[in-house]
Write a protein that holds these residues in place. Structure first.
Motif, mmCIF file in Angstrom:
data_model
loop_
_atom_site.group_PDB
_atom_site.id
_atom_site.type_symbol
_atom_site.label_atom_id
_atom_site.label_comp_id
_atom_site.label_asym_id
_atom_site.label_seq_id
_atom_site.Cartn_x
_atom_site.Cartn_y
_atom_site.Cartn_z
ATOM 1 N N ARG A 110 24.918 12.903 39.183
ATOM 2 C CA ARG A 110 25.267 12.151 40.389
ATOM 3 C C ARG A 110 24.006 11.646 41.090
ATOM 4 O O ARG A 110 23.966 10.514 41.585
ATOM 5 N N ARG A 157 29.891 4.549 45.133
ATOM 6 C CA ARG A 157 28.969 5.293 44.278
ATOM 7 C C ARG A 157 29.114 4.953 42.796
ATOM 8 O O ARG A 157 28.316 5.409 41.978
ATOM 9 N N HIS A 158 30.113 4.158 42.453
ATOM 10 C CA HIS A 158 30.276 3.741 41.063
ATOM 11 C C HIS A 158 29.500 2.456 40.795
ATOM 12 O O HIS A 158 29.152 1.705 41.722
ATOM 13 N N SER A 171 39.478 15.474 39.967
ATOM 14 C CA SER A 171 38.874 15.232 41.280
ATOM 15 C C SER A 171 39.118 13.788 41.670
ATOM 16 O O SER A 171 39.111 12.887 40.824
ATOM 17 N N GLN A 172 39.350 13.566 42.955
ATOM 18 C CA GLN A 172 39.424 12.205 43.469
ATOM 19 C C GLN A 172 38.104 11.788 44.109
ATOM 20 O O GLN A 172 37.991 10.681 44.626
ATOM 21 N N GLU A 173 37.109 12.630 44.052
ATOM 22 C CA GLU A 173 35.801 12.317 44.608
ATOM 23 C C GLU A 173 35.078 11.349 43.679
ATOM 24 O O GLU A 173 35.018 11.562 42.465
ATOM 25 N N PRO A 174 34.503 10.248 44.197
ATOM 26 C CA PRO A 174 33.730 9.348 43.334
ATOM 27 C C PRO A 174 32.634 10.102 42.586
ATOM 28 O O PRO A 174 31.896 10.898 43.183
ATOM 29 N N LEU A 189 40.512 9.001 40.992
ATOM 30 C CA LEU A 189 40.651 8.175 42.188
ATOM 31 C C LEU A 189 41.191 6.784 41.870
ATOM 32 O O LEU A 189 42.192 6.346 42.442
ATOM 33 N N GLY A 198 33.105 12.484 40.738
ATOM 34 C CA GLY A 198 33.431 13.899 40.901
ATOM 35 C C GLY A 198 33.448 14.702 39.623
ATOM 36 O O GLY A 198 33.404 15.935 39.680
ATOM 37 N N SER A 199 33.504 14.062 38.458
ATOM 38 C CA SER A 199 33.509 14.807 37.203
ATOM 39 C C SER A 199 32.103 15.023 36.648
ATOM 40 O O SER A 199 31.936 15.706 35.637
ATOM 41 N N GLU A 221 37.936 12.552 36.855
ATOM 42 C CA GLU A 221 38.058 11.838 38.126
ATOM 43 C C GLU A 221 39.268 10.915 38.076
ATOM 44 O O GLU A 221 39.421 10.131 37.126
#
Length: 320
Positions: free
Chosen positions: A16, A293-294, A4-7, A309, A9-10, A307
């Motif tokens: 989250r 979000r990180h 996943s490239q979503e922040p 990204l 996302g894993s 992830e």
């Protein structure tokens, strides 16, 4: 493994949400928050490690005489056979006082293992710590590890002309110091000068400070010294205009206090210096990336968890 490239996302929805809760108060208890992040990502990283091919080529290879001057090499057999691969030399964080190249057998191995999956030769570097080794010992160790890489990566399929230095937190400080502090000008102009193809500074401490809200002030004092009047002269930010290497600066949305501001200031100074120079340096502008979000730990702990990204952005930078 699904990617996943979503922040974040894993991670599960529950994790989250927990990360969203600790993000705005990250600096209030960085140790507890760091442990939570490592616990969240370690099972995912372990699953990736245990699936598929092995990438560990050599462990605890000495690049100097001190017991901490050791590095691990990660590479696939295919990359080793083909040769001419990009080399990623990763320098971990730890507030100058602590940390290791393999924190729990998973973090920070995950960074090198992910890049090995992408066809790189990845070096995971350990270095001497303060107070035994104070400024500029960390940058000295980066120089020594780079010299080892320049001499030996071809044995593992790497291209000694395509070495990328990547540093996180205190490790980012050491990488930046090596690349712009006038103390290292002679080394940068030596035989390894053409080896550094680029640098990625991730959540790096680019200025020394001991502000009251700096949770790692003790580490800053231990490494940069007790005399605060010397901090500016020992900070990479002071010499950003001398940074001639292709540069990518990465910060997390939720950082240890001031590290995001220092990263942005470093990026700005390098960018303006290259624009003013009007020469070949200006042909490749530095890059800046904020990982939404990180936090200060997850920005590296997420590698090899699914992830991609940041990893994909770094590979694009290498190819740029």
């Amino acid at each position: 493994m699904q990617t996943s490239q979503e922040p974040l996302g894993s991670l599960s929805a529950t994790l989250r949400q927990r990360f969203a809760q600790i993000g705005p108060v990250w600096g209030s208890d960085i140790n507890a928050h760091r442990d939570l992040v490592i616990c969240a990502y370690s099972p995912l990283v372990a699953a990736a490690r245990d699936a598929g091919a092995s990438f560990e080529a050599a462990r605890d290879v000495p690049y100097g005489s001190h017991e901490r001057q050791r590095l691990d090499v990660f590479v696939s057999e295919e990359t080793r056979r083909k040769g001419n691969a990009d080399v990623v030399l990763f320098v971990h964080g730890g507030a100058f006082l602590r940390g290791s190249k393999s924190f729990n057998g998973l973090i920070y191995d995950n960074v090198s293992r992910w890049f090995a999956r992408q066809g790189c030769v990845a070096l995971n570097v350990e270095y001497r710590l303060a107070p035994e080794a104070s400024y500029p010992a960390g940058a000295d160790d980066v120089a020594a590890a780079l010299a080892w890489a320049h001499a030996h990566v071809v044995e593992f399929g790497g291209d000694p002309r395509r070495i990328y230095l990547v540093g996180h937190s205190a490790g980012g400080s050491h990488v930046a110091s090596y690349l712009c502090d006038p103390l290292f000008a002679g080394l940068r102009d030596g035989e390894n000068a053409s080896a550094v193809a680029g640098a990625v500074l991730i959540s790096a401490r680019l200025a020394a400070d001991v502000f009251a809200d700096n949770p790692n002030a003790a580490g800053v004092r231990a490494y940069f010294g007790a005399d605060e009047s010397r901090y500016a002269a020992r900070s990479p930010l002071t010499y950003a205009e001398h940074f001639d290497t292709p540069l990518m600066v990465v910060v997390a949305e939720y950082e240890n206090p001031y590290l995001d501001a220092y990263g942005a200031a470093f990026f700005e100074r390098v960018l303006l210096a290259r624009q003013r120079a009007g020469d070949a340096r200006a042909k490749r502008a530095p890059r800046f990336m904020q990982m939404l979000r990180h936090n200060h730990t997850s920005v590296v702990a997420h590698f090899d968890s699914g992830e991609t990204l940041l990893g994909d952005a770094m590979l694009d930078f290498f190819g740029g």
